[in-house]
Design an enzyme around this catalytic site. Structure first.
Site: not given
Length: 543
Positions: A167, A247, A271, A276, A294-297
């Site tokens: 990434i 993270r 993010d 969480e 936490h929208l990374g995926a």
């Protein structure tokens, strides 16, 4: 809504001749298409524990996302099960160790979300640089404040990428296209590898001092938690825009809040968070913070890629072929005598890297004893998986571990010897570091229950259970050191579960090896190192 178990397929007379694949959560139609017509497809609501346990005894493969728990109980009833496929990256809901012991392959989709995660990091950077979030909020409130939300360009600025895994590399490539000068910090990547992607490696302090923008892409490990705290942020170039889409906890949130309030840090895009779900944080009160949950995926493409990827892996696994995304075994038969050594060897790899503090240039995986009568190639893969698990952001599998070693210029060799003088079987990971020094760790399995024991570190003989929290202190042998360690840990409320002291000679060099009940905080580790005048102090958390 997913209905209780049902059979999607037409039931032919030879139904039981076909492998049964259970889809336990909602997946894209493309996933079923990728499986093809060769299997009997069943569906079940994996979140319904009773329905799941009732369905598993007759299936050969199960596809899950995050809501279905495949643990020892589930594996115990799934007598036909050959593969568990997680349509995503994380494996928190799959007991990989229990699956390995049961001979069940576990696969995931480690690269399915990397583009989505990289794009979100860039989106957060742009949003923070141009004040998109507060400007949008102001406009919705009927305010037209162009002057207040004047931003900055990315063009010809320096961006520091912290962590140069897959990434991190994608982010670096995309930001280079914006005309940015890209530098990076990653202690586990060789300079030559960074140069191949057009990135200059620097230390963390230099990166902070030179960067106008900064994007974090490290795994969360004991070494990276709080890596960017108040001291580091104080070194930052004034006006730094910081993004963390990796993270939570790598960036100290309290320190970041203070730096944003006093202007040391101009803006942040976040993010991920230390805890969480996170819906209440002082950071959310600041106009110079743009935050996402936490929208990374969380893209349609990432979810579809994940489903298609694991469907293909299931096809390969059930055909007995090589499975590139297997996280525990490649496929094929693993001897019963070898299986208990797999989790031990992976732990040894993690301990090796923790003790070394860097990736070795040469690694020998030495296997001695009766176990060598079998094919032990899987132990080499287990060692490499452990070596790289805590040092890169990417998911590490038994198949991609050799590629990761090659990318980092690490030569690997499997050495076997039928004779093992001191132990029935002995596994050693021995490596040469960049400065020519050597690091070694050894382990064995003892007793009827095959209990794991760590029996050697850097030439010092020890006998310690490799529990979740370990620590090693190398120092010059002299009176009072054991008491010093115990006193400092006791004052910090850290309980010692096991301790071993070994030395090469009276008054020579010595090693204290500890297993403790909880992780040792960084400041406590520093206190022990100082009090002992230790040559090195390392903590390793195998969680």
């Amino acid at each position: 809504m997913i209905e209780p178990c049902e059979d999607d397929s037409v039931t032919p007379p030879d139904r039981r001749a076909r492998a049964v694949v259970l889809i336990a959560e909602e997946l894209s139609p493309a996933t079923v298409e990728a499986l093809g017509p060769d299997f009997e497809i069943r569906h079940c609501d994996g979140a319904d524990r009773g329905a799941l346990l009732a369905a598993l005894p007759e299936v050969d493969a199960v596809l899950v996302r995050s809501a279905t728990k495949i643990d020892a109980e589930a594996l115990g009833v799934a007598k036909r099960l050959r593969v568990v496929a997680r349509a995503g990256v994380g494996l928190d809901n799959v007991d990989v160790r229990a699956a390995t012991q049961a001979g069940v392959m576990v696969v995931n989709a480690p690269t399915s979300n990397i583009v989505s995660a990289a794009e979100l990091a860039v989106a957060l950077m742009l949003a923070a640089a141009r004040h998109v979030s507060p400007a949008h909020a102001a406009l919705r409130n009927g305010e037209w404040k162009r002057a207040r939300y004047t931003g900055i360009e990315l063009y010809e600025k320096t961006v520091g990428v912290v962590g140069l895994g897959r990434i991190g590399v994608l982010v670096a490539q995309r930001l280079a296209a914006f005309g940015m000068n890209v530098i990076a910090y990653d202690p586990y990547v060789q300079a030559g590898r960074a140069a191949q992607v057009g990135v200059r490696l620097v230390d963390l302090d230099t990166l902070l001092a030179e960067s106008d923008f900064m994007s974090v892409h490290l795994p969360k490990t004991p070494e990276t938690i709080g890596l960017i705290g108040a001291d580091q942020l104080a070194l930052a170039r004034p006006g730094l825009v910081l993004v963390n889409a990796a993270r939570g906890g790598i960036v100290d949130e309290a320190a970041l809040y203070d730096a944003l309030k006093n202007g040391q840090i101009a803006a942040a895009g976040l993010d991920v968070f230390a805890v969480e779900p996170c819906t209440d944080s002082p950071l959310f009160e600041l106009e110079n913070v743009v935050a996402t949950p936490h929208l990374g995926a969380s893209t349609e493409e990432a979810q579809e890629k994940a489903g298609i990827s694991v469907a293909r892996s299931v096809r390969l696994a059930l055909a007995g072929e090589l499975v590139p995304d297997a996280v525990n075994v490649q496929g094929g038969v693993i001897a019963e005598e070898v299986r208990p050594g797999i989790p031990l060897t992976e732990k040894l790899g993690r301990i090796f890297t923790g003790v070394a503090g860097e990736v070795a240039q040469q690694i020998d995986v030495e296997v001695r004893g009766e176990i060598t009568e079998n094919d032990v190639k899987v132990l080499e893969l287990a060692a490499l998986k452990g070596v790289f698990t805590d040092v890169i952001e990417d998911a590490v599998s038994y198949v991609n571990a050799p590629l990761l070693a090659a990318e980092r210029g690490t030569a690997v060799r499997l050495v076997t010897e039928s004779e093992s003088p001191d132990h029935r079987n002995l596994i050693t990971i021995r490596g040469t570091l960049a400065d020519g020094s050597q690091v070694s760790v050894s382990g064995t399995l003892v007793g009827i229950n095959q209990r794991e024991r760590l029996v050697e570190v850097n030439g010092y003989d020890i006998d310690l259970e490799p529990t979740e929290h370990l620590a090693f202190f190398a120092y010059h042998d002299r009176p009072g050191m054991v008491g010093t360690v115990g006193q400092i840990l006791g004052d910090a409320g850290v309980n010692i579960a096991g301790m071993q002291v070994s030395r090469n000679a009276k008054g020579g060099e010595a090693l204290v090896a500890l297993s403790v009940d909880t992780a040792i905080p960084a400041e406590v580790l520093a206190d022990i190192e100082s009090a002992m005048s230790a040559h090195s102090a390392r903590t390793i958390d195998l969680v």
